[in-house]
Design an enzyme around this catalytic site. Structure first.
Site, short mmCIF file in Angstrom:
data_model
loop_
_atom_site.label_atom_id
_atom_site.label_comp_id
_atom_site.label_asym_id
_atom_site.label_seq_id
_atom_site.Cartn_x
_atom_site.Cartn_y
_atom_site.Cartn_z
N LYS A 137 0.74 -0.99 0.13
CA LYS A 137 0.02 0.09 -0.18
C LYS A 137 0.94 1.06 0.04
CE LYS A 137 -3.62 -2.59 2.32
NZ LYS A 137 -4.26 -3.16 3.35
N GLN B 82 -5.18 -2.11 9.70
CA GLN B 82 -4.77 -3.44 9.05
C GLN B 82 -5.43 -4.29 9.73
OE1 GLN B 82 -3.25 -3.48 5.79
NE2 GLN B 82 -3.94 -5.74 6.10
N ASP C 167 -11.45 1.77 3.92
CA ASP C 167 -11.79 0.39 3.79
C ASP C 167 -13.04 0.26 3.48
OD1 ASP C 167 -9.75 -1.45 3.62
OD2 ASP C 167 -9.73 -1.80 6.04
#
Ligand code: NAD
Length: 286
Positions: A54, A98, A121
């Site tokens: 990322k 995460q 997300d």
């Protein structure tokens, strides 16, 4: 029939190029580059790999990015405080915690604490609700990435029969909502489904998101279908496998995604798109 390969790496690279151009235009107007914060709890090896990828994507498209590393011993309250601090940081447009998180952390409560306008997300109940109401704001990245791949085939969604195997909150459910939104007739199979094969054989679009290599046999696939394999399972040698029996399925389908190189790069591209969108909305709000 031999299926055409739906090349996620290529479509994702095009997507990143378009984002980079938009970031350059933004910056030339005097706006700051979009900012993404990734919170990494502990040192899970797979999470490290995802976070590094990322970070590279952010560099390529011209985003400002930070990785906040916190120990696996962090408490729920401390992690919520970190999220609150990022919610209040103006140069951060997107926040991603995460997953997976350590067992003592309630991941749902962490998701609930992220400002929905920064929830890149797309897992916050607000963003899932917007998707369900056909007014998506920041939808989950994997299903958004799959839609971009499907769009690239030129498929006519209206009335197409779509089957999603897997009904998780993060992948299967939002996938079904995306397909319903564009006019497909959608069926969802999950671990309690009695005959999953019976749900797939009439599907014009088949999406598997389970994490069981070989689950989707060649004879489960309707000739000419589009087959999207979201599943990723790493074997003892470190090789990645999807859910679909690729060799056999490729003889029947019209389009098929490889694993790796199919949905994975598209999930990351969708994250970049969500972050750009969050930044644009933040600028609009002033
Ligand atoms: P999950 O374990 O949360 O959900 C799996 C789903 O599969 C559940 O809904 C379960 O009911 C269903 N299922 C289990 N066995 C089944 C069976 N025999 N028949 C039908 N359904 C069955 O997993 P997840 O987070 O949704 O991820 C699914 C897979 O996708 C995993 O392999 C994961 O690694 C992968 N994944 C890939 C990406 C990507 O970017 N490519 C992103 C997220 C997840």
């Amino acid at each position: 029939m031999t299926a055409q390969i739906l090349d996620g790496k290529r479509v994702a690279a095009e997507c990143r190029r378009r984002i980079h151009t938009q970031v350059e235009q933004r910056v030339s107007r005097g706006a700051r580059p979009p900012g993404l914060a990734v919170v990494l709890v502990g040192n899970d090896a797979a999470s490290e790999v995802y976070v590094n990828a990322k970070r590279r994507d952010c560099q390529e498209v011209g985003f400002h990015s930070i990785v906040e590393r916190v120990p696996a011993t962090i408490t729920q309250a401390e992690l919520e405080a970190r999220v609150a601090a990022l919610n209040a940081t103006p140069e951060i447009d997107g926040i991603l915690v995460q997953l997976p998180l350590p067992k003592h952390i309630d991941a749902d409560r962490i998701t609930d604490r992220i400002d929905p306008a920064k929830d890149v997300d797309g897992f916050h109940p607000y963003n899932i609700g917007r998707l369900a109401l056909r007014r998506p704001a920041l939808p989950p990245c994997t299903s958004k990435g799959v839609m971009l791949l499907l769009d690239s085939t030129g498929v006519d969604y209206l009335g197409a029969r779509a089957t999603v195997i897997g009904a998780s909150n993060h992948v299967g459910r939002p996938m079904a909502l995306e397909l319903l939104r564009v006019g497909c007739t959608v069926e969802v199979a999950h671990k309690f489904t009695r005959d999953t094969a019976a749900c797939t054989k009439e599907a014009d679009i088949l999406i598997s998101a389970v994490g069981r290599p070989g689950l989707v046999a060649g004879d489960w696939i309707k000739p000419g279908a589009i087959v999207i394999d979201v599943g990723i399972t790493r074997d003892l040698q470190g090789r990645l496998h999807g859910d679909v029996d690729f060799e056999r399925a490729a003889k029947v389908a019209a389009w098929i995604t490889p694993v790796p190189g199919g949905v994975g790069p598209m999930t990351r591209a969708a994250l970049m798109l969500n972050t750009l969108q969050a930044a644009s909305r933040a600028s609009d709000r002033g």
